[in-house]
Write an enzyme that holds these catalytic residues in place. Sequence first.
Site, PDB file in Angstrom:
ATOM      1  N   LEU A  99       0.682  -1.174   0.221  1.00  0.00           N
ATOM      2  CA  LEU A  99       0.562  -0.020  -0.063  1.00  0.00           C
ATOM      3  C   LEU A  99       0.422   1.396  -0.234  1.00  0.00           C
ATOM      4  CD1 LEU A  99      -2.520  -0.740   2.876  1.00  0.00           C
ATOM      5  CD2 LEU A  99      -3.109  -1.358   0.591  1.00  0.00           C
ATOM      6  N   TYR A 130       1.362  10.810 -10.788  1.00  0.00           N
ATOM      7  CA  TYR A 130       0.807  10.022 -10.213  1.00  0.00           C
ATOM      8  C   TYR A 130       0.226   8.433 -10.556  1.00  0.00           C
ATOM      9  CZ  TYR A 130      -1.889   7.705  -6.956  1.00  0.00           C
ATOM     10  OH  TYR A 130      -2.549   6.449  -6.325  1.00  0.00           O
ATOM     11  N   ARG A 137     -16.986  11.267 -10.214  1.00  0.00           N
ATOM     12  CA  ARG A 137     -16.390  10.130  -9.433  1.00  0.00           C
ATOM     13  C   ARG A 137     -16.765   9.151  -8.932  1.00  0.00           C
ATOM     14  NH1 ARG A 137     -13.498  13.092 -11.938  1.00  0.00           N
ATOM     15  NH2 ARG A 137     -11.204  14.348 -11.855  1.00  0.00           N
TER      16      ARG A 137
END
Length: 387
Positions: free
Chosen positions: A90, A194, A262
Amino acid sequence: MTNDKQLMTNGKIMKILITGGAGFIGKWLIEKMPSDVEVVIVDSLDEQVHRRSKDFAPELLARAKCIKADVQDIGEHKEAIEGTDVVIHLAAQTGTGQSMYEISRYVQQNANGTAKLLELISSLEHKPRRIVVSSSRAVYGDGAYSDGKSILYSQGRRVEDLQNGIWEVCGADGQPLKSLPMHESHLTKPTSVYGFTKLWQEQLLQVYCESQGIDLVTLRFQNVYGPKQELGNPYTGIIGIFTNAIVQGNRLELFEDGKVTRDFVFVGDIADAVLECATYEKPLNTILNVGSGVAVTLVEVVETIAEVIGKKAEYTISGRFRVGDVRHAIADMENYKTTLGHWTPTSLKEGISQYLKWYLNQEPLEQATLEASLREMEQKGLLLAKK
Ligand code: UD1
């Protein structure tokens, strides 16, 4: 996910390594982890995420062996990690906007961090049988569109078009195309640094795991929210930022025309998905989306939060936009349901209610911190206004 089943590998208690285990999703995983699993956490307790405490939370210390280390230095902790059956990876930097100017930090932590983890694994006597990695829908970038006949992939929205208020991805005839739910078979075309670092993580893991016969489960998360999401961090996501503004009575800003969509997925559902994949008995070797499968506009999310709080939201639809943001994102969850047999996500209203209960016992995010992060983006030319 049942907590009472005995989790054994070759007759031994299962040992799980969680990188980034002290973070938002890690805290939920630990809470849901079956009691007979041995857990090792490696986490740098990054200041941006852990503003208030330099130590591991007592509930993590009570449940796991906690090692404070950057994932790039994980090789120094070989002894504690030897014997791991499953790795849940993670550890990552997660701010899409921030990644566009802190480029080397994102590349180092996300790509090099994964490389160092793999180097450590290759030096272990007993290799893990599975790795579960938290990837992101950011790997799809703007995603796939349809003109009614075929699937089209956007080249990314042009800054010039956004400055002219053309928010939707358009076809050659200038007409908006229909956005399609993100499917695992769609092309990966990140629009942010990212997104690229998440794709590189996926690819490094794929090539390595294939060479070693390690079962790899790549989970592409949509926008994760819920209790325990660090509030002091202005790069944390809009459910926190908007809840904070409405409770404090501050005006909030919706970018573009407020019709960005979203897919908000509750962190408890994410933790269930990760745990189910980590402890699944048969090989999985797959890429799965994890989202609620429901698209919500920015205006709808503000209205839902305001309804749960019971207060009117004051907001401006500003026409400003973040460079690198995608217009629409929603997960196609069919593959997940077929692979694991079920998916019943928490509704947005229920998730926000749980978030609000938690939020009201926290120290709020200071408006000045949020404003400083927006100013920083403006100065870097990454938060622009419509002409
Ligand atoms: C988020 C995550 C990212 C993750 C991705 C997919 C954050 C910061 N980023 O990106 O790690 O990989 O989902 O899972 O959590 N907005 C406003 N007003 C504001 C702030 C934002 O209108 O004050 C808009 C943004 O322009 C964007 C939307 O809200 O269109 C969502 O923004 P944000 O919560 O930052 O998340 P994502 O960029 O979608």
